[in-house]
Scaffold this motif. Structure first.
Motif, short mmCIF file in Angstrom:
data_model
loop_
_atom_site.label_atom_id
_atom_site.label_comp_id
_atom_site.label_asym_id
_atom_site.label_seq_id
_atom_site.Cartn_x
_atom_site.Cartn_y
_atom_site.Cartn_z
N THR A 29 34.82 42.11 -31.88
CA THR A 29 36.18 41.85 -32.72
C THR A 29 36.54 43.22 -32.98
N THR A 30 35.65 44.28 -33.84
CA THR A 30 36.18 45.10 -34.03
C THR A 30 36.65 46.09 -32.94
N PHE A 31 36.07 46.18 -31.87
CA PHE A 31 36.70 46.80 -30.84
C PHE A 31 38.05 46.05 -30.25
N ALA A 32 38.02 45.03 -30.35
CA ALA A 32 39.30 44.15 -29.98
C ALA A 32 40.37 44.63 -30.86
N ASP A 33 39.95 44.62 -32.21
CA ASP A 33 41.11 45.08 -33.28
C ASP A 33 41.70 46.31 -32.95
N GLN A 34 41.13 47.30 -32.59
CA GLN A 34 41.40 48.77 -32.41
C GLN A 34 41.99 49.09 -31.07
N VAL A 35 41.75 48.40 -30.02
CA VAL A 35 42.19 48.74 -28.47
C VAL A 35 43.62 48.50 -28.44
N ARG A 36 44.43 49.45 -27.94
CA ARG A 36 45.82 49.31 -27.73
C ARG A 36 46.15 48.76 -26.44
N ILE A 37 47.03 47.66 -26.59
CA ILE A 37 47.21 47.06 -25.08
C ILE A 37 48.74 47.07 -24.92
N LEU A 38 49.14 48.11 -23.75
CA LEU A 38 50.68 48.35 -23.70
C LEU A 38 51.35 47.17 -22.80
N TYR A 39 52.33 47.24 -22.67
CA TYR A 39 53.20 46.22 -21.85
C TYR A 39 53.80 47.33 -20.90
N GLY A 40 53.76 46.97 -19.51
CA GLY A 40 54.65 47.78 -18.62
C GLY A 40 55.20 46.83 -17.51
N GLY A 41 56.42 47.19 -17.11
CA GLY A 41 57.15 46.53 -16.05
C GLY A 41 58.68 46.31 -16.66
N SER A 42 59.53 47.24 -15.99
CA SER A 42 61.04 47.20 -16.49
C SER A 42 61.17 47.10 -17.87
N VAL A 43 60.43 47.85 -18.56
CA VAL A 43 60.83 48.16 -20.04
C VAL A 43 61.99 49.09 -20.25
N LYS A 44 62.97 48.75 -20.99
CA LYS A 44 64.42 49.32 -21.00
C LYS A 44 64.59 49.33 -22.71
N PRO A 45 65.58 50.20 -23.08
CA PRO A 45 65.95 50.12 -24.29
C PRO A 45 66.33 48.87 -24.68
N GLU A 46 67.03 48.25 -23.91
CA GLU A 46 67.36 46.56 -24.24
C GLU A 46 66.51 45.54 -24.54
N ASN A 47 65.42 45.67 -24.11
CA ASN A 47 64.01 44.59 -24.12
C ASN A 47 62.94 45.25 -24.96
N VAL A 48 62.95 46.53 -25.27
CA VAL A 48 61.61 46.93 -25.97
C VAL A 48 61.43 46.45 -27.26
N SER A 49 62.69 46.22 -27.84
CA SER A 49 62.27 45.64 -29.38
C SER A 49 61.54 44.27 -29.28
N ALA A 50 62.11 43.52 -28.64
CA ALA A 50 61.52 42.13 -28.46
C ALA A 50 60.05 42.19 -27.98
N LEU A 51 59.69 43.10 -27.13
CA LEU A 51 58.29 43.04 -26.70
C LEU A 51 57.52 43.72 -28.03
N MET A 52 57.97 44.81 -28.41
CA MET A 52 57.35 45.16 -29.51
C MET A 52 56.97 44.65 -30.77
N ASP A 53 57.95 43.55 -30.96
CA ASP A 53 57.48 42.50 -32.08
C ASP A 53 56.39 41.89 -31.98
N LEU A 54 56.07 41.46 -30.53
CA LEU A 54 54.76 40.67 -30.25
C LEU A 54 53.63 41.19 -30.91
N LYS A 55 52.83 40.43 -31.73
CA LYS A 55 51.55 41.23 -32.39
C LYS A 55 50.65 41.74 -31.55
N ASP A 56 50.32 41.51 -30.41
CA ASP A 56 49.26 41.88 -29.57
C ASP A 56 49.95 42.84 -28.64
N VAL A 57 51.26 43.23 -28.79
CA VAL A 57 51.75 44.32 -27.82
C VAL A 57 51.91 45.72 -28.72
N ASP A 58 51.21 46.61 -28.25
CA ASP A 58 50.97 47.78 -29.03
C ASP A 58 51.57 49.07 -28.37
#
Ligand code: PGA
Length: 252
Positions: free
Chosen positions: A201-230
């Protein structure tokens, strides 16, 4: 555990060396006041060294888009982790879906690349994600699960302290059709618990998980608001500094 967001630009096979340097110069200037977000750009191999030079005194870090796992030798056309590192890169993207689909990269091949990156002190960004057909077959969790489990095979958690995962549903890449926040959320949660199961769980807590796929200025904030999107791995919208900076400044 607070994870510093990483906004990474994958420039794919775009930009000559002078074009890459010009964009990097603009981006480096725009990023001078960025401190709470890590920024990375991955130009083509030829441009890594000159782009690293212009970004040297800026917060912009450099990555490669691929590597070959052998240290050196008669491997015509290939580039090793050590060469990438010496050229000024800190990160390397591994197992991008374009490499898996167009160049037939398997999970075991990806695993060798991860090992090689770590061995040279490069931070690997392991890309995983299902195709549209696999999603229709309800393999949305199964596919990235196997790509992560097999891609990291043989690596201990201490070796993977700088690992970054990138969930990139193939159907969302370059299509303008980003996954919905619900879709992203469920897979990111799944991947985080998978890393807890594989390591701790320590490992899982620190590993960064990015999202990719048509990220743009218009949708990035909503994606970054998600707890598990780093963070985000951005293709098309990272090619122009003026657009990319609006993704990097997702919280302003
Ligand atoms: P895209 O590409 O942002 O153009 O969809 C993302 C990627 O391939 O990493």
């Amino acid at each position: 555990m607070s994870r510093i967001p990483l906004i990474a630009g994958n420039w794919k096979m775009y930009k000559t060396v002078p074009e890459a340097v010009e964009t990097a110069e603009k981006l480096a200037a725009l990023c001078q006041s960025i401190h709470s977000v890590e920024v990375m750009i991955a130009p083509n191999f030829l441009a890594i060294h000159p782009v690293a030079a212009v970004c040297k005194n800026s917060p912009v870090k450099i990555g490669a888009q691929n590597l070959y796992f052998e240290k050196q030798g008669a491997f015509t056309g290939e580039v090793s982790a050590g060469m990438i590192k010496a050229a000024g890169a800190e990160y390397v993207i591994i197992g991008h879906s374009e490499r898996r689909q167009l160049f037939g990269e398997s999970d075991s091949f990806v695993a060798k690349k991860i090992k090689s990156a770590i061995g040279c002190g490069l931070k690997p960004i392991l890309c995983v994600g299902e195709t549209e057909a696999q999603r229709d077959e309800e393999k949305t969790f199964q596919v990235p699960d196997k790509q992560v489990s097999d891609g990291l095979k043989g690596c201990g958690s201490d070796e993977l302290k700088d690992l970054v995962l990138a969930y990139e549903p193939v159907w969302a890449i370059g299509t303008g059709k980003s996954a919905t926040t619900d879709q992203v959320n469920t897979v990111h949660q799944y991947l985080r618990s998978l890393t807890a199961k594989l390591y701790s769980t320590t490992f899982a807590d620190q590993v960064r998980i990015l999202y990719g796929g048509s990220v743009k200025p218009e949708n990035v904030s909503a994606l970054m608001d998600l707890k598990d999107v780093d963070g985000a791995l951005v293709g098309g919208a990272s090619l122009e500094a003026d657009t990319f900076i609006n993704i990097i400044r997702f919280d302003t």
